[in-house]
Structures are given as structure tokens and as C-alpha cells.
Design a protein around this motif. Structure first.
Motif, PDB file in Angstrom:
ATOM      1  N   HIS A 197      -8.731  -0.419   8.005  1.00  0.00           N
ATOM      2  CA  HIS A 197      -7.662  -0.446   7.006  1.00  0.00           C
ATOM      3  C   HIS A 197      -6.365  -0.803   7.726  1.00  0.00           C
ATOM      4  O   HIS A 197      -5.577   0.081   8.045  1.00  0.00           O
ATOM      5  CB  HIS A 197      -7.605   0.964   6.394  1.00  0.00           C
ATOM      6  CG  HIS A 197      -7.100   1.004   4.992  1.00  0.00           C
ATOM      7  ND1 HIS A 197      -7.822   0.523   3.929  1.00  0.00           N
ATOM      8  CD2 HIS A 197      -5.952   1.494   4.464  1.00  0.00           C
ATOM      9  CE1 HIS A 197      -7.142   0.717   2.806  1.00  0.00           C
ATOM     10  NE2 HIS A 197      -6.001   1.298   3.106  1.00  0.00           N
ATOM     11  N   SER A 232      -4.909  -2.011  -0.452  1.00  0.00           N
ATOM     12  CA  SER A 232      -5.072  -0.567  -0.596  1.00  0.00           C
ATOM     13  C   SER A 232      -4.534  -0.104  -1.960  1.00  0.00           C
ATOM     14  O   SER A 232      -5.038  -0.545  -2.994  1.00  0.00           O
ATOM     15  CB  SER A 232      -4.384   0.136   0.573  1.00  0.00           C
ATOM     16  OG  SER A 232      -4.761   1.496   0.634  1.00  0.00           O
ATOM     17  N   GLY A 286       0.802  -1.217   0.000  1.00  0.00           N
ATOM     18  CA  GLY A 286       0.000   0.000   0.000  1.00  0.00           C
ATOM     19  C   GLY A 286       0.840   1.275   0.000  1.00  0.00           C
ATOM     20  O   GLY A 286       2.074   1.231  -0.064  1.00  0.00           O
ATOM     21  N   SER A 297      -8.852  -4.501   0.831  1.00  0.00           N
ATOM     22  CA  SER A 297      -9.101  -3.096   1.218  1.00  0.00           C
ATOM     23  C   SER A 297      -8.702  -2.185   0.069  1.00  0.00           C
ATOM     24  O   SER A 297      -7.993  -1.198   0.255  1.00  0.00           O
ATOM     25  CB  SER A 297      -8.298  -2.720   2.461  1.00  0.00           C
ATOM     26  OG  SER A 297      -8.496  -3.637   3.498  1.00  0.00           O
TER      27      SER A 297
END
Lengths: 400, 400
Positions: free
Chosen positions: A382, A286, A189, A310
Motif C-alpha cells: 500500500h 485507498s 487516501g 489499492s
């Protein structure tokens, strides 16, 4: 030579040992953290001169719910207790098995636990870590099983115009046989890098353990650096021991996705991996989920397994003044991808994740094409706690 | 899908970023450490409530000599200066290029610098690190040169009865050609492990840079774990996130040397290395120098290059009640080794090293056989500063 003389004296003389002289014998007695038999943790700090010492960590009781409910990522500081000897302690309630992070706050200064050598870096911060139980049924612990090899390897990215660094996991046995393996590309991420899945995500332990239990197929896992303007994790590139930042130039503007074929080409040339769609998976969390999605949308014949943890869906910036072709004709690309029937699109997200609108859009786009994705909605937001669990679930579904 | 919407908002929402909320905007402004243009370092800490903040590091002026003389490993704490905003700072005099370690002491609590993500672990302690210049002529910095691959790999040691972990460096180009390389076995000192030469010794950077400059031959470097009772570095083995200690069972009692052939066998089976004496080197620091010496003495046909850095000579314990055969008939073994004329025995030690008597004995044994070793006596004591320099010198002399 007096070669039979023991030289225990040297112990006291090692310069760094000498440098580590304890400030006080009471400090020297402290062990922290201690994981107790009931899975509570006791954190201790010797700080007789401090007026206030707090503990902050992702295992703390939120205080607003029932005692067995721990908020995910609740870092609300809690005051520690000081005894007459100047030792501050706090014992948590019994915790669920997990790989937890924490800091101490000593009169306002946030520090890692001086008695705990285990730390992780997440973006620009260091946290002390503690493993309670094994985490998700023991998968996060190093066990007495055959272990894979973890490499830090540099590859040439002509598209990025850089030498870049990646982490590559090969399963136990890779060095001693001649098999070719399927490969999972596993993306991180925003703000982190090619160290993250190994350091924060316990990917090595999860893969070692699941493969040893026969629950995951032996596979190569490639963890590249998703910040396309960056050679390598902070400190590992030629820019020196730089300050880490959350967002690097060219974040989510199409350039990482464009350069992704350089990674596949390097991996398929360098490692014994199978080179067809059936044996390729891509997943990320992410921003890495975003990257995985757009790489798959733009290369619909390449991946049979797509994991979106996510996941972001909306790009962050343009490539200069222009919208990258990577993000154009997205509806059409969804249609094409779904028609090619990848065996699995797996989506995982926490119920409190701030990207839940992105999640809705993603599922709506797949629903529109009547594609039957797998969907896991968990507690929490998250967080790495969720992503470790998603990885553990996802890799069991691959290449079978 | 609103795929053109920027989502900068997500930045503020990342749970760990939120967890990292700054305690104060003044804290957020602090950058530490800063390497200034004149190679001085400025360390800063925001701690308005602290009564006393000290800096301790191996770059501090000893205070008893001329200003250009820095004691090696002088960790004498110096008081930092507090300004009206609660910021503590200290700027050192200009320093020699080096990879330095330091801690802060806040009202008696020794911590790493909260603003510096770069730390190293040495035995049971964590230090903040800072690279001034490149260190020994730039060798310690990551440069824009072709980079080797660093692996953490597990091997079977039937002699030890354990799966064990080692670090293996292969030079740039290893993956893309078919050459076989010479190999250096590089051993660590007491209390540390297979992470030490890479993390504290900057071995990867030293090798990458010297090979790129054409000053060292491309070689494979094998960095095993020298604590024979230990599977792997703390946290990397099946015993969990244990507390690190200085001395492990079976330290310098003959068992590591006995099991060393398991390492050579694994390396020669797994990597493309040349398998003759002319293409094998062994070197180590302190206990690792001791191991290198006795492995060479017991295997006089195996190594053409032997590097002994601040080396111990006397064993530490017996294997049970018995003196290991590894340490018997040492005078005779010296005679045999010297007769086999290894191309290089290279000895390096600091003038303040507590093992200088061991150094005298070692050189006396070689002198007795009229063997012409190479000898480098440097400033300072038993420290990584010296060992990094010795490695940089030694590897330039190998396989030529």
C-alpha cells in the motif's frame, strides 16, 4: 551614487544567511544525498558527537532476500558508518529509478536530512526525498517539456457547509487556446489531502511528461480534499498550523460522496471542461478508491473511466447513527453501473497490500455482472510507489 | 460483500504509518511547538541520549537588552532543559504575534523540529515555523474569508531563451466574474525564487485578509522568478533536485530587467488585468527592490506604484564585459521617472539593515528631483519579518 560598486559584502550580511552559520567547516563540505552514476545513493551527515546514526528509507534492502529484491516500503533502519572526521555515511546498492523517501535517526531522534532541502509531508511526518533516475521511465522528473499550470483554488461546498480547497492541474496550452478538455477527478487516501497527489504522487510531472510524449490526452485533473470535515490541508485552513492526524471526522461515512456534486458543479462552471460522461474520469487510491467507487455507483451515468488503486471497499463509519444511502443497495448499484458499460474500470493493487480482501470483493462484484475490468497486480503493498505507477498507466487509457 | 464491517485495522497497516513507528511511547506523547495562552512558545524534543540540545530561532531574546526587546533575526542558540524522561524543552517569554522560524541543534546537528510538519525553505536551508497570534494584526493567518487562487504557471521568455515559472495570485471572485483587475508585480530577493513571497512572505494570506477587510483593492499579484538563468525554484525545473545556492549566474547584471517585458506580456495576455500605468504596481525586497527600481527607471511610463523594501541600489555584476544599458544614465532616468509623477514610491527599511547606505543613495536621488516618496523606517534588519509588514502596508495604498 556609487552605482558601479559591487556589493558582494551583502552576501555575508543577509540575516538569514548569517543565521545559517555553519557549525563547522566539515559540516559545510557535506553534500547529501548524492545519486551516484550507478544509481546508488550516498547519504551523509556530519555528527561527530553522535554515538549512533541510522538511515531508514523505502529503498533499503530487506536483508532477507536476494540483493536485487528490495522490499516495498522497507524502512528497517541501517547503521551508517562513521569516519575519523565525524562524518556518517551510507551508500546503498544500485537502486531502481524511483522517487524515494528517507529519514535519519540520530541517537534515537528521527530527523530529515539537514543537507537536503527536498521533503514531503505524509500525514503527520516529514521525509527527505531523492529522485533516482526519472522513476517509471523518467515520468517523475521535471523535463524540458511544456508544463501545465497547478492551482490551489477554493470552492463553495453548500453540502459540506464549508469553503474548501482543491488542487487543479490544467495542461500546457490551456491558457492560450479556447479548447475544452476532458477531466479526471483524482482522489487521495486517508490522512492526506489536496496536496498529496501533487507532492507525493508526482501527478504534475506524470501528466506533463505523458502529454508531451503524446501518450496521454491533454486533460484537466482535479484533486479535491477528501476529508469532508476539513477545509484544506493542515496549515492552509482557518484552524491554523494544526497537528495532522490520520483520520478526520466523517471519514468514509457517506458525506464526501454526497458533497461530490458541489465539486463537479464548481469545476464545470469554472474551467473549460467537457461536461459529459465520455469526458469524465474518476480515480483514487485507498480511501480515494473507495470514494471513487461509491461516487461512480451512485452516479452511474457520470463517469466513463473509473480507476481504483489499492482501493478500500468497506465503509469506515456511519453518518451519525444511520447508514448513509450512499452505501445502501450496493449489489443493485453494481448491476446498474455495469449495465451502463463504462468504457474502463481499471483496478491496480500490490500483491502485499493489506486491502487484498477488499480487492477480491470488488472483483467478485464486477465478475458477478460479467463486467470486463482491467486488472494490474504489482509487487509491493500500500504505497505511493505503486500509486504513482498506477496513475502513469491509467491516464494513458483515458479519453481515447 | 461484508460492506458493513468497519476496518479500523487498516489504520495500523498503512505502510507509511507503519514506517512512522514511534521510537518510544514518550516520543509519541510530545507535541511541539505549543503556542501558549500568553503567546509564549514551548518547543519540545524527546532525545534521552543527547548530551546537549539547543534551540535557535528568530524569536529568541538577545540577552543584552530589556526583556521586552527582541532582536530581529537573533538566532543565538539557547540551551534547552532536559527532564528525567529524556524530554528537552524550552519555553520562550511571551512573544509578539509573528510568523517565526527556528531550528533545534542536537549534539551539534542542526535539524527541523521532528514534531512540527510546518517548514519553510529559505535558500538552502529548512526551518520549522510557528505562527504566534496572527502576525501583524492577524494578517498572516488563514481566516474564514473568501480566498484567492494561487497558481504555479510557466511562461515563455524569448529574451531569456527559457520556459520559466511564476506564482500568480488572483483574488477571490476572479473565476466567477468578468472584471479586469489591477496588477502588482512582486519580486523576491537573492537566492530565493518564485516560491518565496508565498511561502516566507505570507503574501496569499496578507492579500486575502486585506481584501476581505476592504483595506486593499482586489488585485492580481504576479510573483516571478528573479534569477534569470533559472527556469524555476530548485526541484521544479528540468535540472532536477539540485542543491540551492545563494547566487545564480547573471544576478543583477541587467538581464532580468531586460526580460521583464516578457512577463508583462504574458500576464496581460493570459489574465484579466488592466493594462495601463494607473493599474500597474511593482515592488520587491532587496534584490527584488533593485529589480523594481531599475525596471521602473527604464520603463517610466509603466508603473504608477513602486515599492522598494530593504532595497539594493547597486548592481552586482556586468553582463559579460559590458555594463548593461539598464544601468547607464541613471541620474537622467531618475529625472525622467520623477517627471512622470508616479503616484507612489514607497520605501521601507529596517534601522539595522546592512543596505542602509543604499537606502541613503536612493532617497538622495529622489530628493534631488524633489520627488515626495513615502518612507517607513522600522526596527530590525534585512528580514522577512520586515518584508511581510512592508507588503501589508504597501498593498493598502495601491489602486485607490
Amino acid at each position: 551614487m556609487k552605482r558601479f560598486v559591487l556589493f558582494f559584502a551583502c552576501l555575508a550580511s543577509f540575516s538569514l544567511v548569517a543565521a545559517q552559520e555553519v557549525l563547522n567547516w566539515k559540516d559545510n563540505e557535506i553534500v547529501s544525498p548524492i545519486v551516484n552514476e550507478d544509481n546508488s545513493i550516498t547519504i551523509s551527515l556530519f555528527a561527530p558527537n553522535a554515538e549512533k546514526v541510522e538511515l531508514t528509507g523505502n529503498f533499503l534492502y530487506a536483508g532477507k532476500d536476494t540483493p536485487d529484491k528490495y522490499a516495498d516500503g522497507d524502512w528497517h533502519p541501517q547503521l551508517m558508518n562513521k569516519d575519523a572526521n565525524g562524518r556518517w555515511t551510507l551508500t546503498t546498492p544500485p537502486l531502481k529509478p524511483e522517487f524515494y523517501s528517507y529519514n535519519l535517526i540520530v541517537d534515537g531522534v528521527k530527523i530529515t536530512d539537514p543537507k537536503n532541502i527536498y521533503t514531503v509531508r505524509d500525514i503527520g511526518n516529514r521525509y527527505s526525498v531523492v529522485l533516482v533516475g526519472g522513476g517509471v521511465d523518467g515520468l517523475y522528473a521535471v523535463k524540458n517539456v511544456p508544463h501545465g499550470t497547478v492551482r490551489k483554488v477554493w470552492y463553495d461546498s453548500p453540502t459540506a457547509g464549508l469553503q474548501r480547497r482543491m488542487t487543479v492541474y490544467t495542461p500546457a496550452g490551456y491558457e492560450s487556446n479556447k479548447r475544452s478538455y476532458p477531466v479526471l477527478y483524482l482522489l487521495h487516501g486517508m490522512g492526506v489531502d489536496e496536496e498529496a497527489w501533487e507532492e507525493l504522487g508526482r501527478a504534475t510531472q506524470i501528466l506533463d511528461n505523458l502529454i508531451a510524449e503524446g501518450k496521454a490526452e491533454p486533460m484537466v485533473v482535479v484533486m479535491p480534499n477528501g476529508n469532508i470535515s476539513q477545509e484544506a490541508a493542515p496549515g492552509e485552513g482557518s484552524k491554523g498550523l494544526v497537528v495532522a492526524t490520520t483520520q478526520y471526522p466523517k471519514t468514509m461515512d457517506g458525506n464526501f460522496e454526497k458533497a461530490f456534486p458541489d465539486i463537479i458543479q464548481f469545476v464545470e462552471k469554472t474551467y473549460r471542461v467537457k461536461k459529459d460522461k465520455a469526458n469524465r474520469a474518476i480515480a483514487g487510491l485507498s480511501m480515494g478508491g473507495f470514494h471513487s467507487l461509491y461516487i461512480a455507483l451512485n452516479n452511474p451515468n457520470s463517469f466513463n473511466y473509473i480507476g481504483l488503486f489499492s482501493s478500500a471497499v468497506n465503509r469506515m463509519s456511519k453518518d451519525g447513527d444511520t447508514l448513509s444511502y450512499i452505501y445502501k443497495n450496493v449489489d443493485e448499484k453494481f448491476k446498474t453501473l455495469c449495465k451502463k458499460s463504462p468504457k474502463l474500470i481499471w483496478i491496480g493493487i500490490g500483491k502485499d497490500d493489506f486491502l487484498s480482501k477488499d480487492d477480491d470483493r470488488l472483483r467478485a462484484a464486477l465478475d458477478k455482472e460479467s463486467y470486463k475490468y482491467s486488472y494490474l497486480k504489482t509487487k509491493g503493498g500500500h504505497s505511493w510507489r505503486n500509486w504513482r505507477e498506477y496513475l502513469s498507466t491509467f491516464v494513458q487509457k483515458l479519453f481515447k
